[in-house]
Design a protein around this motif. Structure first.
Motif, PDB file in Angstrom:
ATOM      1  N   GLY A   1      24.589  -0.554   3.556  1.00  0.00           N
ATOM      2  CA  GLY A   1      23.746   0.473   4.138  1.00  0.00           C
ATOM      3  C   GLY A   1      24.569   1.378   5.025  1.00  0.00           C
ATOM      4  O   GLY A   1      25.774   1.208   5.182  1.00  0.00           O
TER       5      GLY A   1
ATOM      6  N   GLN B   1      20.283   2.281   7.636  1.00  0.00           N
ATOM      7  CA  GLN B   1      19.714   3.179   6.629  1.00  0.00           C
ATOM      8  C   GLN B   1      20.169   2.725   5.258  1.00  0.00           C
ATOM      9  O   GLN B   1      21.295   2.271   5.092  1.00  0.00           O
ATOM     10  CB  GLN B   1      20.182   4.608   6.894  1.00  0.00           C
ATOM     11  CG  GLN B   1      19.467   5.200   8.093  1.00  0.00           C
ATOM     12  CD  GLN B   1      19.989   6.559   8.449  1.00  0.00           C
ATOM     13  OE1 GLN B   1      21.111   6.899   8.094  1.00  0.00           O
ATOM     14  NE2 GLN B   1      19.185   7.318   9.145  1.00  0.00           N
TER      15      GLN B   1
ATOM     16  N   SER C   1      15.170   2.951   4.953  1.00  0.00           N
ATOM     17  CA  SER C   1      15.315   1.540   5.299  1.00  0.00           C
ATOM     18  C   SER C   1      14.015   0.841   4.934  1.00  0.00           C
ATOM     19  O   SER C   1      12.935   1.371   5.195  1.00  0.00           O
ATOM     20  CB  SER C   1      15.549   1.373   6.792  1.00  0.00           C
ATOM     21  OG  SER C   1      16.593   2.206   7.204  1.00  0.00           O
TER      22      SER C   1
END
Lengths: 345, 503, 318
Positions: B257, B282, B451
């Motif tokens: 991420g 994220q 997310s």
């Protein structure tokens, strides 16, 4: 999607019933539809229905919103008495009618807020929460009037109940304007949608980010304000605040108007216009009873019978029958005949 | 098809209209004695409606039902029970605060001199349940026992009251593997007693494990009835979907991420869940695994503010958030699709359109209504993007099938353009097709940089889409798996193994 | 007789009766409540009467509840009062407590309403005669019309209530034998101003204002409401339509003074006067009064000084 016709279809049952009850009026009194213009005011039975239906119609506006949230407001009759008493007290004490109107609205608004706080913040069931004010409110009104019919002669205030605007009785103008205004306000903003969402599923609405507490409070506030207006009109109509009798049992008529308007007591989708038609239907029934000249012992029985018929016609089961009837009648392709099971449960 | 044996129950030409839609069209279903008959179909295919028509919960608008060659017309579920058609639903329909025996005999308690004889009731109840391989204290409240035992009690009650046809509507949906076996054992016993059993489920392996024949519905029509010995799972899936399922194998897209979006620091609530901390980046999907009651839903609710935490806090991009309720969370661009669609998700009587724009509208406030054209654009857009199947956007959402309701709820939250999307059991009770679509959607959203936190009881599913898996046991976070560690085996081990603690 | 002498015999100053030596009399008064202006006036007049006679009046407001009244009477007995005035809220259920009073040798006088109990249990009952009130109204109208034809509309009280039944029957007796008088419409106005107005509106529409010659209302409040309806219909109340009602509340006097109403029959709030007269006579000389003392049903018309009565009555708490 038949969007342009949807509102009309929603109101069709109420319009048909109103037409039927008006026809009944015509049957008992052939001059029913005659409207004259005399002494600068419209004069006729139809005008009376609109005029006398004003208190119920005003209450029904607020009550529709409250019921849409799955609530109920039993206190409106008592709030009418309080508002009428406050308005009368203010003009008797020598103030103007504007002050009196504002004072009455403030009193009604305070009552509505009180209900709203009990329901939304303290989570008391609406029927119980508003019962408190229903019982106590009339006592409060009696304190204001000191137990008498508080008579007043303020022309401005009297005009609100007994005067006319362009020939039309003022109460008619007030309830039509308020009904249109509130309908516009809830449908042109997102209020209507959010209120319906709360009424259908409060927990899901809360999770979707709707501020249920504030909205619920507002809805009871509006109901209190509507009741205050109705109270002022009723007091102005008889030039006196009658704490014992003003708005007595009118909360039940208001609830009935909402129900006849096809709004579910379980909350959710609502139509203020339909409730207002419901109020007119009730008033037309009253009018038919008065015009018929029957002995008063029959009043309540006849009213109950007519309303029973109206509610039976509106029942979902009958609606389903009509749907099936339409579906089979309007289908050009011959469908294989299967026995239609319609068990009356 | 020629039936060598006369069916116990034979329904023909069953037709049911809903306002603006035909739910069932000329449906035929024949049940033979001693057979387990699967009723299959995607959500919205008409399974539930058919069951409700058979049991008298709905009055159908056409068709006939024969029971042992006799025409019957049950006007209510009670009547159909008397005729011999018993039903058990996914959510056990018993009274948890009454005893097992009382539940079993409610409404027909054995009496002595006009009084209910508790002793006789207990004895008879124990005897009945023994016939189902269940040896429990019938004087304990039902809520003492697991859902599986409750399910068996419900089956026993239905069979004892009716005894000819048993309809099982997703009885295994909330059971684990061992519990499923317990229920299957009972089904086999009943089959041997000559009952005709209808079995509804979304699990194809269970269908092939226990059923003899299957009738498949699609869009309110019967698309076929098959003897399961003669066909393969993909044939059935083909019938259900009208297309072959895409390959199940999925490559894991790597990546830890991007930037840290939110930090959760010691968030907890006494008596509900122990304080926990996590970092959410994220473009990552955090899976929450654990048994029922391990604290998955509680974790999700706490992060969203649906339940207020009494300790700890949440920081968004380094700034502390005050989460007093969902409104605060939504303002911070959080979103939560709750576990219980019916009570916490959909607004049943509102239209599909209104349901989709609801959260966005609530965030904008009542005074700024979304213009009609914009509403239409948003709703239509998501209907297309998520393939929401509704006859019309004006239709009340409660009339949609479970999978379509779930998609509409996803649309509701996607419309708010969330940065953190929390999904609680996003695939529960929905059909194979919608299931695959929702999993694809999760992948796509992650790729776009969103997310996600996904709580699910489906371990295979978690493995498929999670970039990180947090395992909960007894309301405590017990493990965190990353990258290559994420396998079904590891997760199961973490759930089960008290000793193994992965940092 | 001037109205003052009638209404407030001895109330204002030391009237002759007050001279009777009963300095230390203590009387208990159990009042129903204050549900109407008339009730409030009755309470006021009773207090005034007691004060003028130098009687110590113990007042108990029952707030419409019989159990409160029974409690009040028991406490009067315990205090050893010399007599009890009771305005009973309901007719039944008084036997026990009245026997207790009798055992304690305390005379009880019923005011305004009677009870279903043995006559021996109370000294006397002071009430108005509802039928008589209606009759006075009917006779007044018969005399007023003097043989000219007249179509009458009637505003009844609450359906099924005894004032509505009796005042209707009395009026019919009053106009009996006058074939020129005919009741053409009769409907309930629930004793309220607003219903009186609503129902009068429908009468005016249904019959046509020109075809109604007189209105008989079972109480003044309904008549006051009806007056407004008549005005709004463009007619002159009191002239185009004659109006007679019952109760003689202040607003009715005002309406008569303004020429908008023609007559009202008084339901006097002075029940205490005759009641205390009887009680004092009984206590001092053992004089047994009649079992029923009927109050006067006085007719007020434009011939009386209605403004003066209005001002006087307003102070009574109507």
């Amino acid at each position: 999607m038949a969007a342009p016709h949807a509102p009309l279809r929603r109101l069709a049952p109420q319009i048909i019933i109103l037409a039927a009850v008006l026809a009944l009026n015509l049957a008992v009194f052939p001059d029913f539809f005659r409207i004259e213009f005399q002494n600068g005011r419209l004069f006729g039975n139809l005008i009376d229905v609109l005029n006398r239906g004003a208190p119920t119609a005003l209450l029904a506006i607020g009550m529709t919103l409250v019921i849409a949230t799955r609530g109920i407001d039993l206190s409106v009759g008592a709030v009418m008495a309080i508002a009428g008493a406050v308005a009368a007290k203010i003009v008797v004490d020598g103030h103007g009618w504007g002050t009196a109107l504002l004072g009455a609205l403030a009193a009604g608004g305070a009552c509505g807020l009180w209900n709203g706080v009990l329901v939304a913040w303290l989570r008391i069931q609406p029927i119980v929460a508003t019962l408190v004010l229903m019982v106590a409110g009339r006592g409060v009104a009696q304190l204001v009037t000191e137990g008498t019919i508080l008579t007043f002669l303020n022309e401005g205030l009297i005009h609100l109940g007994a005067g006319t605007i362009l020939g039309m009785p003022t109460p008619v103008v007030i309830w039509i304007a308020l009904g249109a205004g509130v309908t516009w306000a809830v449908r042109r903003t997102a209020l209507g949608l959010l209120i319906e969402a709360i009424g259908i599923n409060e927990s899901a609405s809360r999770l979707a980010g709707i501020n249920a507490k504030v909205l619920l409070t507002c809805v009871y506030l509006v109901s209190g304000l509507c009741a205050a207006l109705a109270g002022v009109i009723v007091a102005a109509d008889i030039k006196g605040a009658d704490a014992n009798n003003a708005g007595l049992w009118l909360e039940l008529d208001a609830i009935l108007a909402v129900v006849i308007g096809g709004n579910s007591l379980l909350g959710g989708r609502f139509s203020i216009t339909a409730s207002l038609l419901g109020a007119l239907i009730i008033q037309s029934v009253n009018s038919a009873i008065l015009l018929s000249g029957m002995p008063p012992e029959f009043n309540l029985v006849i009213k109950a019978l007519i309303i029973l018929v109206i509610l039976v016609i509106q029942s979902p089961r009958i609606g389903h029958w009509l749907y099936i009837l339409r579906a089979s009648g309007g289908d050009p392709a011959p469908r294989r005949k299967t026995p239609v099971k319609e068990t009356a449960r | 098809m020629t039936d060598p044996v006369r069916p116990v129950l034979h329904a023909r030409g069953i037709t049911k209209f809903f306002p603006g839609a035909i739910a069932l069209a000329d449906v035929e279903l024949a049940l033979h004695p001693g057979e387990v008959h699967a009723l299959l179909g995607e959500n919205g295919a008409g399974k539930s409606t058919l069951i409700k028509c058979l049991t008298g919960a709905y009055a159908c608008d056409g068709g006939v039902v024969e029971l042992d060659g006799q025409l019957v017309d049950p006007g209510s579920t009670q009547e159909s029970q008397k005729l011999g058609i018993g039903t058990v639903y996914q959510e056990v329909n018993l009274l948890p605060n009454l005893t097992v025996a009382e539940n079993l005999f409610l409404g027909r308690q054995p009496t002595r001199w006009g009084m209910i004889s508790r002793r006789r009731m207990a004895a008879e109840a124990a005897e009945v349940l023994a016939g189902y391989g269940l040896d429990i204290d019938v004087r304990e409240p039902l809520s003492h026992y697991s859902v599986a035992v409750q399910q068996v009690v419900a089956i026993a009650r239905a069979v004892e009251m009716s005894g000819r046809v048993l309809i099982l509507d997703e009885p295994t949906a909330s059971l684990d593997q061992g519990e499923v076996e317990l229920v299957f054992d009972v089904i086999r016993r009943l089959k041997a007693r000559g009952l005709a059993i209808v079995f509804i489920t979304h699990f194809l392996d269970q269908v092939f494990a226990i059923c003899d024949r299957a009738t498949v519905l699609r869009n309110g029509h019967v698309v076929g009835t098959r003897a399961l010995a003669d066909c393969a799972p993909r044939d059935i899936v083909h019938l259900m979907l009208g297309r072959q399922l895409e390959s199940e194998v999925r490559e894991r897209h790597g990546g830890q991420g991007g930037e840290v979006l939110a930090e959760i620091d010691g968030l907890g609530r006494r008596g509900m869940i122990e304080p926990f901390s996590m970092r959410i980046r994220q473009g990552e999907v955090i899976g929450l695994a654990g048994l029922l009651g391990a604290g998955r839903t509680e974790t999700a609710n706490l992060i969203f503010g649906a339940v207020q935490a009494d300790q700890g806090g949440v920081r968004l991009r380094g700034r502390a958030l005050s989460l007093k309720g969902p409104r605060d969370a939504i303002a911070a661009r959080f979103a939560l699709c709750p576990e219980d669609r019916k009570t916490d998700g959909i607004i049943g009587d509102l239209s599909v359109r209104d349901n989709i724009i609801l959260a966005l509208q609530a965030r904008q406030g009542w005074a700024r209504p979304i213009p009609r054209a914009k509403v239409e654009e948003i709703a239509q857009g998501y209907v297309r993007a998520l393939d929401i199947r509704a006859a019309s956007l004006d239709m009340p959402i409660r009339l949609l099938s479970g999978g379509n309701q779930q998609k509409a709820l996803l649309a509701r939250w996607l419309a708010t353009e969330p940065e953190l999307l929390i999904l609680d059991e996003p695939t529960r009770g929905i059909d194979v097709g919608a299931h695959a679509e929702i999993i694809q959607l999760i992948e796509r959203l992650r790729e776009e940089g969103m997310s996600l936190i996904v709580a699910s009881s489906e371990i295979e599913e978690l493995v498929a889409y999670s970039t990180r898996v947090i395992v909960l046991r007894d309301r405590v976070q017990v493990a965190e798996l990353e990258g290559g560690e994420i396998t079904a085996g590891n997760i199961v081990r973490a759930i089960a193994d008290e000793d193994r603690e992965v940092a | 007789m001037t109205f003052k002498a009638t209404l407030l015999a001895g109330a204002v100053a030391l009237a002759p009766m007050a001279a009777v030596a009963d300095d230390d009399l203590t009387i208990g008064f159990s009042q129903i409540g204050s549900e109407s202006g008339w009730r409030a006036a009755e309470t006021t007049v009773t207090r005034q009467q007691a004060e003028a006679r130098g009687i110590d009046l113990k007042f108990a407001d029952a707030q419409q509840k019989q159990e409160n009244q029974i409690k009040a009477i028991r406490s009067f007995i315990a205090q050893g009062v010399d007599g009890i005035l009771l305005a009973p809220v309901v007719a039944t259920g008084w036997d026990d407590v009245l026997e207790e009073a009798q055992d304690a040798e305390i005379p009880v006088i019923l005011m305004d309403r009677t009870v279903d109990a043995d006559e021996s249990l109370y000294l006397t009952a002071v009430t108005s005669d509802l039928v008589h009130e209606g009759q006075v109204a009917g006779e007044w109208l018969a005399k007023e019309m003097d043989g000219q034809p007249c179509r009458i509309v009637e505003l009844q009280g609450t359906t099924g209530s005894s004032p509505a039944i009796d005042r209707k029957a009395g009026f019919e007796q009053g106009i009996e034998g006058h074939d020129n008088l005919e009741i053409v419409r009769s409907q309930t106005g629930d004793f309220t101003r607003s219903q009186g107005k609503v129902v009068m509106e429908s009468f005016l529409k249904a019959e046509g204002g020109a075809n109604i010659c007189a209105l008989y209302a079972h109480n003044d409040d309904m008549a006051v409401g009806a007056i407004q309806a008549i005005k709004e219909a463009g007619l002159v109340p009191g002239k185009d339509i004659r109006i007679v009602a019952i109760d003689a509340v202040p607003d009715a006097h005002l309406a008569i003074a303004n020429g908008e109403m023609n007559a009202t029959i008084e339901l006097t709030p002075n029940m205490a006067g005759p009641a205390l007269d009887a009680l004092e006579a009984y206590l001092q000389s053992g004089t047994q009064p009649a079992k029923w003392i009927q109050t006067e049903s006085r007719l007020y018309t434009a011939a009386d000084d209605n403004m003066a009565v209005y001002e006087e009555k307003k102070s009574l708490g109507y």
